[in-house]
Design a protein around this motif. Structure first.
Motif, PDB file in Angstrom:
ATOM      1  N   PRO A   1       0.825  -1.215   0.000  1.00 29.25           N
ATOM      2  CA  PRO A   1       0.000   0.000   0.000  1.00 29.25           C
ATOM      3  C   PRO A   1       0.857   1.261   0.000  1.00 29.25           C
ATOM      4  O   PRO A   1       1.987   1.263   0.480  1.00 29.25           O
ATOM      5  N   VAL A   2       0.319   2.322  -0.565  1.00 23.77           N
ATOM      6  CA  VAL A   2       0.954   3.639  -0.476  1.00 23.77           C
ATOM      7  C   VAL A   2      -0.035   4.524   0.276  1.00 23.77           C
ATOM      8  O   VAL A   2      -1.171   4.692  -0.159  1.00 23.77           O
ATOM      9  N   VAL A   3       0.399   5.031   1.426  1.00 17.78           N
ATOM     10  CA  VAL A   3      -0.518   5.791   2.276  1.00 17.78           C
ATOM     11  C   VAL A   3      -0.063   7.249   2.406  1.00 17.78           C
ATOM     12  O   VAL A   3       1.131   7.546   2.393  1.00 17.78           O
ATOM     13  N   LYS A   4      -1.030   8.139   2.529  1.00 13.84           N
ATOM     14  CA  LYS A   4      -0.732   9.558   2.730  1.00 13.84           C
ATOM     15  C   LYS A   4      -0.643   9.806   4.224  1.00 13.84           C
ATOM     16  O   LYS A   4      -1.608   9.645   4.957  1.00 13.84           O
ATOM     17  N   LEU A   5       0.544  10.229   4.688  1.00 18.62           N
ATOM     18  CA  LEU A   5       0.755  10.478   6.120  1.00 18.62           C
ATOM     19  C   LEU A   5       0.426  11.914   6.505  1.00 18.62           C
ATOM     20  O   LEU A   5      -0.004  12.174   7.630  1.00 18.62           O
ATOM     21  N   TRP A   6       0.659  12.813   5.568  1.00 19.57           N
ATOM     22  CA  TRP A   6       0.490  14.243   5.835  1.00 19.57           C
ATOM     23  C   TRP A   6       0.352  14.939   4.490  1.00 19.57           C
ATOM     24  O   TRP A   6       0.683  14.349   3.460  1.00 19.57           O
ATOM     25  N   ASP A   7      -0.107  16.149   4.497  1.00 19.75           N
ATOM     26  CA  ASP A   7      -0.141  16.888   3.238  1.00 19.75           C
ATOM     27  C   ASP A   7       1.274  16.975   2.679  1.00 19.75           C
ATOM     28  O   ASP A   7       2.172  17.532   3.321  1.00 19.75           O
ATOM     29  N   GLY A   8       1.467  16.398   1.512  1.00 23.05           N
ATOM     30  CA  GLY A   8       2.784  16.447   0.876  1.00 23.05           C
ATOM     31  C   GLY A   8       3.693  15.294   1.235  1.00 23.05           C
ATOM     32  O   GLY A   8       4.828  15.231   0.757  1.00 23.05           O
ATOM     33  N   VAL A   9       3.227  14.365   2.083  1.00 26.00           N
ATOM     34  CA  VAL A   9       4.082  13.239   2.498  1.00 26.00           C
ATOM     35  C   VAL A   9       3.327  11.915   2.320  1.00 26.00           C
ATOM     36  O   VAL A   9       2.235  11.744   2.877  1.00 26.00           O
ATOM     37  N   VAL A  10       3.903  11.002   1.558  1.00 22.96           N
ATOM     38  CA  VAL A  10       3.324   9.658   1.401  1.00 22.96           C
ATOM     39  C   VAL A  10       4.346   8.635   1.863  1.00 22.96           C
ATOM     40  O   VAL A  10       5.551   8.915   1.919  1.00 22.96           O
ATOM     41  N   ALA A  11       3.857   7.440   2.209  1.00 26.39           N
ATOM     42  CA  ALA A  11       4.757   6.396   2.693  1.00 26.39           C
ATOM     43  C   ALA A  11       4.394   5.053   2.075  1.00 26.39           C
ATOM     44  O   ALA A  11       3.225   4.785   1.772  1.00 26.39           O
ATOM     45  N   VAL A  12       5.407   4.224   1.901  1.00 23.04           N
ATOM     46  CA  VAL A  12       5.220   2.858   1.414  1.00 23.04           C
ATOM     47  C   VAL A  12       5.761   1.926   2.494  1.00 23.04           C
ATOM     48  O   VAL A  12       6.971   1.715   2.585  1.00 23.04           O
TER      49      VAL A  12
ATOM     50  N   ARG B   1      16.441   6.799   8.147  1.00 21.04           N
ATOM     51  CA  ARG B   1      16.051   7.044   9.529  1.00 21.04           C
ATOM     52  C   ARG B   1      15.693   5.721  10.197  1.00 21.04           C
ATOM     53  O   ARG B   1      15.307   4.749   9.539  1.00 21.04           O
ATOM     54  N   ALA B   2      15.790   5.703  11.505  1.00 19.20           N
ATOM     55  CA  ALA B   2      15.575   4.461  12.250  1.00 19.20           C
ATOM     56  C   ALA B   2      14.108   4.050  12.270  1.00 19.20           C
ATOM     57  O   ALA B   2      13.785   2.859  12.310  1.00 19.20           O
ATOM     58  N   SER B   3      13.188   5.023  12.242  1.00 20.05           N
ATOM     59  CA  SER B   3      11.773   4.691  12.335  1.00 20.05           C
ATOM     60  C   SER B   3      10.957   5.558  11.382  1.00 20.05           C
ATOM     61  O   SER B   3      11.424   6.605  10.908  1.00 20.05           O
ATOM     62  N   LEU B   4       9.733   5.103  11.140  1.00 18.82           N
ATOM     63  CA  LEU B   4       8.824   5.853  10.276  1.00 18.82           C
ATOM     64  C   LEU B   4       8.501   7.211  10.902  1.00 18.82           C
ATOM     65  O   LEU B   4       8.392   8.225  10.200  1.00 18.82           O
ATOM     66  N   ALA B   5       8.350   7.234  12.229  1.00 16.46           N
ATOM     67  CA  ALA B   5       8.058   8.496  12.920  1.00 16.46           C
ATOM     68  C   ALA B   5       9.186   9.498  12.712  1.00 16.46           C
ATOM     69  O   ALA B   5       8.942  10.684  12.436  1.00 16.46           O
ATOM     70  N   ASP B   6      10.432   9.037  12.835  1.00 21.39           N
ATOM     71  CA  ASP B   6      11.585   9.929  12.633  1.00 21.39           C
ATOM     72  C   ASP B   6      11.608  10.446  11.198  1.00 21.39           C
ATOM     73  O   ASP B   6      11.920  11.615  10.946  1.00 21.39           O
ATOM     74  N   ALA B   7      11.273   9.567  10.251  1.00 17.36           N
ATOM     75  CA  ALA B   7      11.281   9.968   8.845  1.00 17.36           C
ATOM     76  C   ALA B   7      10.208  11.012   8.570  1.00 17.36           C
ATOM     77  O   ALA B   7      10.424  11.953   7.801  1.00 17.36           O
ATOM     78  N   LEU B   8       9.036  10.856   9.205  1.00 13.53           N
ATOM     79  CA  LEU B   8       7.951  11.825   9.015  1.00 13.53           C
ATOM     80  C   LEU B   8       8.353  13.181   9.569  1.00 13.53           C
ATOM     81  O   LEU B   8       8.140  14.221   8.922  1.00 13.53           O
ATOM     82  N   VAL B   9       8.922  13.200  10.768  1.00 15.23           N
ATOM     83  CA  VAL B   9       9.372  14.470  11.362  1.00 15.23           C
ATOM     84  C   VAL B   9      10.400  15.130  10.459  1.00 15.23           C
ATOM     85  O   VAL B   9      10.357  16.345  10.190  1.00 15.23           O
ATOM     86  N   ASP B  10      11.344  14.343   9.948  1.00 15.65           N
ATOM     87  CA  ASP B  10      12.390  14.864   9.078  1.00 15.65           C
ATOM     88  C   ASP B  10      11.792  15.435   7.793  1.00 15.65           C
ATOM     89  O   ASP B  10      12.196  16.493   7.317  1.00 15.65           O
ATOM     90  N   ALA B  11      10.792  14.708   7.243  1.00 18.75           N
ATOM     91  CA  ALA B  11      10.163  15.178   6.007  1.00 18.75           C
ATOM     92  C   ALA B  11       9.445  16.496   6.225  1.00 18.75           C
ATOM     93  O   ALA B  11       9.543  17.422   5.398  1.00 18.75           O
ATOM     94  N   LEU B  12       8.724  16.615   7.321  1.00 19.74           N
ATOM     95  CA  LEU B  12       7.988  17.847   7.601  1.00 19.74           C
ATOM     96  C   LEU B  12       8.944  19.022   7.802  1.00 19.74           C
ATOM     97  O   LEU B  12       8.682  20.136   7.339  1.00 19.74           O
ATOM     98  N   ARG B  13      10.039  18.771   8.492  1.00 25.14           N
ATOM     99  CA  ARG B  13      11.010  19.853   8.713  1.00 25.14           C
ATOM    100  C   ARG B  13      11.662  20.265   7.395  1.00 25.14           C
ATOM    101  O   ARG B  13      11.903  21.448   7.152  1.00 25.14           O
ATOM    102  N   SER B  14      11.947  19.281   6.542  1.00 23.76           N
ATOM    103  CA  SER B  14      12.585  19.612   5.267  1.00 23.76           C
ATOM    104  C   SER B  14      11.651  20.392   4.350  1.00 23.76           C
ATOM    105  O   SER B  14      12.092  21.073   3.441  1.00 23.76           O
ATOM    106  N   MET B  15      10.342  20.267   4.619  1.00 29.41           N
ATOM    107  CA  MET B  15       9.340  20.980   3.823  1.00 29.41           C
ATOM    108  C   MET B  15       9.037  22.359   4.404  1.00 29.41           C
ATOM    109  O   MET B  15       8.134  23.071   3.952  1.00 29.41           O
TER     110      MET B  15
END
Length: 272
Positions: free
Chosen positions: A150-161, A249-263
């Motif tokens: 599945p490909v899921v939308k985690l946040w506006d502008g961020v998707v995850a597989v 990143r070690a976890s999906l949560a860390d990757a999401l935080v990193d993605a949001l900050r980079s945006m």
């Protein structure tokens, strides 16, 4: 009567032949299908058989049996999807022998070629069943592959597989297609490929991951690979696998935080 065409003999004794044929098929299937359905099926097969014989057909591959082969293929496909066994499928044709056995001895001698033909038709039915089963298995495997990626939308502008299980060439292709389509549909700027559920990462798996990242980047999305557990990290180092400038990143949560900050999202939005 000696010299009487096969199709004429069958037509003259149609009631007796079909009754014995139907009884044998019904006994073999033991209620797996209704008697009415068997009769309809038998009627189509019998009519196509008579038609082909009337045109001079003698072997299964004869063009005059095109309609008969089509009917048998349809029967085989339907039974394969309903979970019938190869034996239960082939009996649709092979039980015709029981109908031939009820003929008088003299007449039976005249229809001897039909016994070989019935065997060949039964083999054709079995092969059609096997082909149908292979097709069904392939369809189911493809459906499972779709469901497992599945490909899921985690946040506006961020998707995850979130990947679970082994990543091979076929699955990589599915991941790429679904990820790229989702990036276009959502207009996302960042993609996270989470491998927490991937049991092991070797050189081949790493190559597949890199291909997916490159494909996403070509669509203008930044990629992060998350779920790098200690054991996975040690294996990657031992194998000398290089992810280059790909963020990990070690976890999906860390990757999401990193993605949001980079945006450019502020800390409050990230914390929320």
């Amino acid at each position: 009567m000696p010299g009487t065409p096969l199709h004429q003999i069958l037509a003259d004794h149609a009631d007796a032949v079909r009754a014995a044929w139907l009884g044998a098929a019904a006994d073999e299937l033991r209620g797996r299908t209704s008697r009415g359905e068997l009769e309809r099926e038998q009627s189509d097969i019998f009519a196509a058989l008579l038609d082909g014989l009337g045109q001079g057909a003698a072997t299964v591959d004869d063009p005059a049996f095109d309609q008969l082969r089509g009917i048998l293929s349809d029967v085989s496909s339907a039974r394969a999807r309903l979970g019938f066994t190869p034996r239960e499928t082939a009996v649709a044709v092979l039980a015709l022998k029981e109908g031939l056995y009820v003929l008088d001895a003299a007449v039976r001698d005249d229809v001897t070629p039909l016994f070989r033909l019935v065997d060949d038709l039964g083999l054709f039915t079995f092969e059609a069943f096997a082909a149908a089963r292979e097709s069904i298995i392939a369809e189911q495997a493809e459906q499972l592959l779709e469901l497992s990626t599945p490909v899921v939308k985690l946040w506006d502008g961020v998707v995850a597989v979130p990947l679970v299980g082994t990543l091979d060439s076929a699955r990589t292709q599915v991941v790429m297609e679904k990820l790229l389509n989702t990036l276009v549909e959502t207009g996302s700027e960042h993609a996270i490929i989470d491998i927490t559920g991937v049991p092991a990462v070797d050189t081949q798996v790493a190559q597949h991951l890199l291909k997916t990242v490159v494909a996403a980047r070509l669509m203008g999305a930044e990629c992060t690979i998350s779920g790098i557990r200690p054991q996975i990290a040690q294996t990657i180092v031992a194998l000398g696998i290089e992810f280059g400038d790909i963020r990990t990143r070690a976890s999906l949560a860390d990757a999401l935080v990193d993605a949001l900050r980079s945006m450019g999202r502020n800390d409050a939005a990230v914390s929320a």
